[in-house]
Write an enzyme that holds these catalytic residues in place. Structure first.
Site, PDB file in Angstrom:
ATOM      1  N   CYS A  56      44.781  39.865  42.608  1.00 37.80           N
ATOM      2  CA  CYS A  56      44.960  40.472  41.281  1.00 37.80           C
ATOM      3  C   CYS A  56      46.389  40.965  41.119  1.00 37.80           C
ATOM      4  O   CYS A  56      46.749  42.026  41.646  1.00 37.80           O
ATOM      5  CB  CYS A  56      43.963  41.617  41.087  1.00 37.80           C
ATOM      6  SG  CYS A  56      44.116  42.435  39.476  1.00 37.80           S
ATOM      7  N   CYS A 111      46.682  44.247  39.158  1.00 42.16           N
ATOM      8  CA  CYS A 111      46.219  45.410  39.928  1.00 42.16           C
ATOM      9  C   CYS A 111      47.272  45.867  40.923  1.00 42.16           C
ATOM     10  O   CYS A 111      47.519  47.070  41.081  1.00 42.16           O
ATOM     11  CB  CYS A 111      44.941  45.074  40.704  1.00 42.16           C
ATOM     12  SG  CYS A 111      43.592  44.426  39.714  1.00 42.16           S
ATOM     13  N   ASP A 112      47.900  44.912  41.607  1.00 36.90           N
ATOM     14  CA  ASP A 112      48.728  45.246  42.765  1.00 36.90           C
ATOM     15  C   ASP A 112      50.198  44.886  42.629  1.00 36.90           C
ATOM     16  O   ASP A 112      51.000  45.226  43.508  1.00 36.90           O
ATOM     17  CB  ASP A 112      48.157  44.551  44.008  1.00 36.90           C
ATOM     18  CG  ASP A 112      46.719  44.967  44.286  1.00 36.90           C
ATOM     19  OD1 ASP A 112      46.408  46.153  44.094  1.00 36.90           O
ATOM     20  OD2 ASP A 112      45.917  44.104  44.683  1.00 36.90           O
TER      21      ASP A 112
END
Length: 313
Positions: free
Chosen positions: A134, A137-138
């Site tokens: 992701c 997300c990261d």
């Protein structure tokens, strides 16, 4: 109380099914979704191909109004994990992780899919410690640093472009010399100054230390290897179907599946079991697009309305 319809999954397919079943006249409809509704698309950084939506919009922004719209017509969201669906006579039983059960006359299952891992050495060991599926997300954790993206489809290229805005450099590793992505996306990647294409190469081993990933070794098609020193690796190589809720006590599936674990349905989203409908990424030949999943949900819902009406009247 026996539900008119139980919807398993709260992504675009499940939410649309909830909208159409409730607005279409069914009164007792519950959507079982263990987390916040929206589905896997909420992890996408930018949506360009959803009809009627122009300008820059993230997957989260796209999906945010959907639950409220559905709930306005009476859809109930129960935040619980469904572990199994069974059927006896004309009644389905929804088995939940907390040990409780709910009965329903019909079921629409839309549990989607999950990102697939490649399987190279060290991938499982370093997952969550430098390996991610992701970017939104990261990606922030690698601001100003170099990262690797693995994959050659639309998602891989789109996420590489997203990471290129944050990271100093992105190495795009793909086992072929051609991409399975939209021509416009391929062109943008090729023109991006800080994306280096590492083609005809496959990941062989990720390595690191107690702090996490420090590099990825790739093997080229000619047999040579190359070490790419990076603290982050992002993998986008497809998805596996979330079909666990259809597995019965004897290990068989509740309905017919293909050899990839996808639910076999007809054009009406009907499975081999009366009253059970499957839609979205978990069905056969799914395009894996938000607009297609939403269409599936609408089709399944209209079929459920007719099925329940005939069953109870």
């Amino acid at each position: 109380m026996v539900l008119d319809c139980a919807i398993i999954g709260g992504g675009p397919a499940g939410l649309t099914a909830g909208l159409y079943t409730t607005r279409g006249g069914l009164e007792n409809v519950v959507m079982f979704e263990k987390g916040m509704p929206g589905g896997q698309i909420t992890n996408s950084s930018e949506i360009e191909n959803y009809p009627g939506v122009t300008g820059e919009i993230s997957g989260m922004d796209l999906m945010m109004p959907w639950p409220e719209q559905c709930q306005k017509f009476g859809l109930v969201h129960e935040m619980v994990n469904v572990i199994k669906i069974t059927k006896k006579d004309n009644l389905f039983t929804i088995h939940k992780e907390d040990g409780s059960t709910t009965d329903a006359h019909s079921v629409i299952i839309a549990t989607g899919s999950r990102p697939r891992l490649v399987g190279y050495t060290g991938e499982a060991e370093f997952f969550g410690r430098g390996i991610s599926t992701c970017a939104t997300c990261d990606g922030f954790f690698y601001k100003g640093k170099e990262v690797v993206v693995i994959g050659g489809g639309d998602t891989a290229l789109e996420e590489a472009l997203y990471l290129a805005k944050i990271c100093s450099k992105v190495y795009l590793v793909h086992r072929r010399d051609e991409f399975r992505a939209a021509p416009n996306t391929v062109k943008r990647v090729q023109e991006c100054q800080n994306i280096e294409l590492v083609l005809n190469s496959s990941p062989e081993e990720v390595y690191g230390d107690a702090m996490g990933v420090t590099g990825l070794r790739v093997k080229n098609n000619d047999g040579s290897t190359r070490d790419i020193e990076v603290p982050g690796v992002f993998t986008f190589v497809g998805n596996d179907v979330n079909n666990q809720t259809l597995i019965q006590d004897d290990g068989s599936f509740l309905c017919d599946m293909n050899d990839r674990g996808e639910v076999i349905v007809d054009l009406s989203m009907k499975t081999s079991i009366d009253g059970l409908y499957a839609c979205g990424d978990m069905r056969i030949q799914a395009p894996k697009q938000v607009v297609s999943a939403a269409g599936d949900g609408a089709v399944a819902a209209l079929q459920v309305i007719s099925y329940v009406d005939e069953l109870l009247n």
